[in-house]
Design a protein around this motif. Structure first.
Motif, PDB file in Angstrom:
ATOM      1  N   ALA A 181       0.835  -1.202   0.000  1.00  0.00           N
ATOM      2  CA  ALA A 181       0.000   0.000   0.000  1.00  0.00           C
ATOM      3  C   ALA A 181       0.872   1.256   0.000  1.00  0.00           C
ATOM      4  O   ALA A 181       0.550   2.259  -0.654  1.00  0.00           O
ATOM      5  CB  ALA A 181      -0.911  -0.009   1.226  1.00  0.00           C
ATOM      6  N   TYR A 182       1.988   1.202   0.705  1.00  0.00           N
ATOM      7  CA  TYR A 182       2.914   2.337   0.769  1.00  0.00           C
ATOM      8  C   TYR A 182       3.517   2.611  -0.607  1.00  0.00           C
ATOM      9  O   TYR A 182       3.649   3.774  -1.017  1.00  0.00           O
ATOM     10  CB  TYR A 182       3.990   2.034   1.799  1.00  0.00           C
ATOM     11  N   ALA A 183       3.875   1.568  -1.345  1.00  0.00           N
ATOM     12  CA  ALA A 183       4.435   1.752  -2.692  1.00  0.00           C
ATOM     13  C   ALA A 183       3.417   2.443  -3.597  1.00  0.00           C
ATOM     14  O   ALA A 183       3.771   3.330  -4.395  1.00  0.00           O
ATOM     15  CB  ALA A 183       4.836   0.397  -3.274  1.00  0.00           C
ATOM     16  N   ARG A 184       2.144   2.061  -3.496  1.00  0.00           N
ATOM     17  CA  ARG A 184       1.100   2.710  -4.293  1.00  0.00           C
ATOM     18  C   ARG A 184       0.929   4.162  -3.873  1.00  0.00           C
ATOM     19  O   ARG A 184       0.769   5.055  -4.715  1.00  0.00           O
ATOM     20  CB  ARG A 184      -0.225   1.954  -4.149  1.00  0.00           C
ATOM     21  N   ILE A 237       1.556  10.180  -4.434  1.00  0.00           N
ATOM     22  CA  ILE A 237       2.094  11.434  -3.907  1.00  0.00           C
ATOM     23  C   ILE A 237       2.963  12.134  -4.943  1.00  0.00           C
ATOM     24  O   ILE A 237       2.861  13.349  -5.149  1.00  0.00           O
ATOM     25  CB  ILE A 237       2.901  11.160  -2.615  1.00  0.00           C
ATOM     26  N   TYR A 238       3.827  11.382  -5.617  1.00  0.00           N
ATOM     27  CA  TYR A 238       4.675  11.996  -6.645  1.00  0.00           C
ATOM     28  C   TYR A 238       3.841  12.526  -7.812  1.00  0.00           C
ATOM     29  O   TYR A 238       4.189  13.533  -8.441  1.00  0.00           O
ATOM     30  CB  TYR A 238       5.697  10.979  -7.161  1.00  0.00           C
ATOM     31  N   ARG A 239       2.708  11.866  -8.094  1.00  0.00           N
ATOM     32  CA  ARG A 239       1.847  12.313  -9.190  1.00  0.00           C
ATOM     33  C   ARG A 239       1.129  13.605  -8.839  1.00  0.00           C
ATOM     34  O   ARG A 239       1.005  14.506  -9.676  1.00  0.00           O
ATOM     35  CB  ARG A 239       0.815  11.226  -9.513  1.00  0.00           C
ATOM     36  N   ALA A 263      -2.325  17.243  -3.417  1.00  0.00           N
ATOM     37  CA  ALA A 263      -3.592  16.654  -2.979  1.00  0.00           C
ATOM     38  C   ALA A 263      -3.535  16.173  -1.537  1.00  0.00           C
ATOM     39  O   ALA A 263      -4.557  15.778  -0.975  1.00  0.00           O
ATOM     40  CB  ALA A 263      -3.963  15.495  -3.890  1.00  0.00           C
ATOM     41  N   PHE A 264      -2.334  16.200  -0.938  1.00  0.00           N
ATOM     42  CA  PHE A 264      -2.189  15.695   0.433  1.00  0.00           C
ATOM     43  C   PHE A 264      -1.936  16.863   1.372  1.00  0.00           C
ATOM     44  O   PHE A 264      -1.077  17.695   1.107  1.00  0.00           O
ATOM     45  CB  PHE A 264      -1.027  14.700   0.500  1.00  0.00           C
TER      46      PHE A 264
END
Length: 206
Positions: A188-191, A196-198, A202-203
């Protein structure tokens, strides 16, 4: 505070005059562990905290913080290692502040955690209680079911996503995968890292 190129060459305004100068190297014998996993020793009675040092070790420490009654230093090298010292599985151990005990044999970890519970009862409650042995986990790695990665406001495309550096509140160490986390959490962290990079905006608050 990890010893690397990001460490300032000058002390912060909070650095007090004390028994040590900024970046002075001193020899310290580690007597015990704090509840946060830092080694604690004394030099001429003055308390020095050292991340990554183990009880029974003699170490060289580079001082980066003086407070009113203690100092903090980076571990430069171990002169006399503890018999409980082991090689951490994570290459970022010591720089990343996400965990504290990977450099200690697991049986010794359990015993120190038992001692720390007994010390809390005695220090806060004045109670000397015999604490039962710590129950071991069947897994020493791959057990953590929650992690809280961070990132700061991006100023470049390849900004770090991970955990706060040991001893800091502002520097983030890039951690692609945590060996303490479960496989599901790491997946889930990898996704999440890709998302986040995309779209980092948004965060909220990183």
């Amino acid at each position: 505070m990890p010893a690397d190129d990001s460490v300032p060459s000058r002390p912060s305004p909070k650095f007090r005059d004390g028994p040590f100068t900024y970046h002075q190297e001193v020899e310290v014998e580690i007597a015990t562990l704090t509840n946060l996993g830092d080694g604690l020793g004394r030099v001429n009675g003055w308390v020095v905290f050292v991340t990554g040092a183990l009880p029974g070790e003699k170490v060289i420490v580079k001082i980066w913080h003086n407070a009113a009654n203690f100092s903090r230093g980076d571990l430069v090298r171990v002169l006399v290692p503890s018999p409980n010292r082991v090689q951490p599985r994570c290459e970022l151990f010591g720089e990343c502040g996400g965990c504290q005990y990977q450099n200690m044999d697991y049986a010794a970890q359990l015993e120190w955690k038992r001692k720390q519970v007994a010390e809390v009862y005695e220090r806060l409650g004045g109670l000397k209680i015999e604490i039962e042995p710590t129950y071991p986990s069947p897994k020493q790695y791959g057990y953590r079911s929650k992690i809280t990665p961070h990132f700061l406001t991006p100023r470049r495309q390849d900004f770090p996503i991970g955990f706060l550096a040991a001893g800091t509140t502002r520097r983030v160490v890039d951690v692609p995968k945590c060996p303490l986390a479960t496989e599901a959490i790491n997946a889930a962290y990898a996704r999440a890292r890709k998302e986040i990079y995309r779209a980092p905006g948004a965060f909220e608050r990183g």
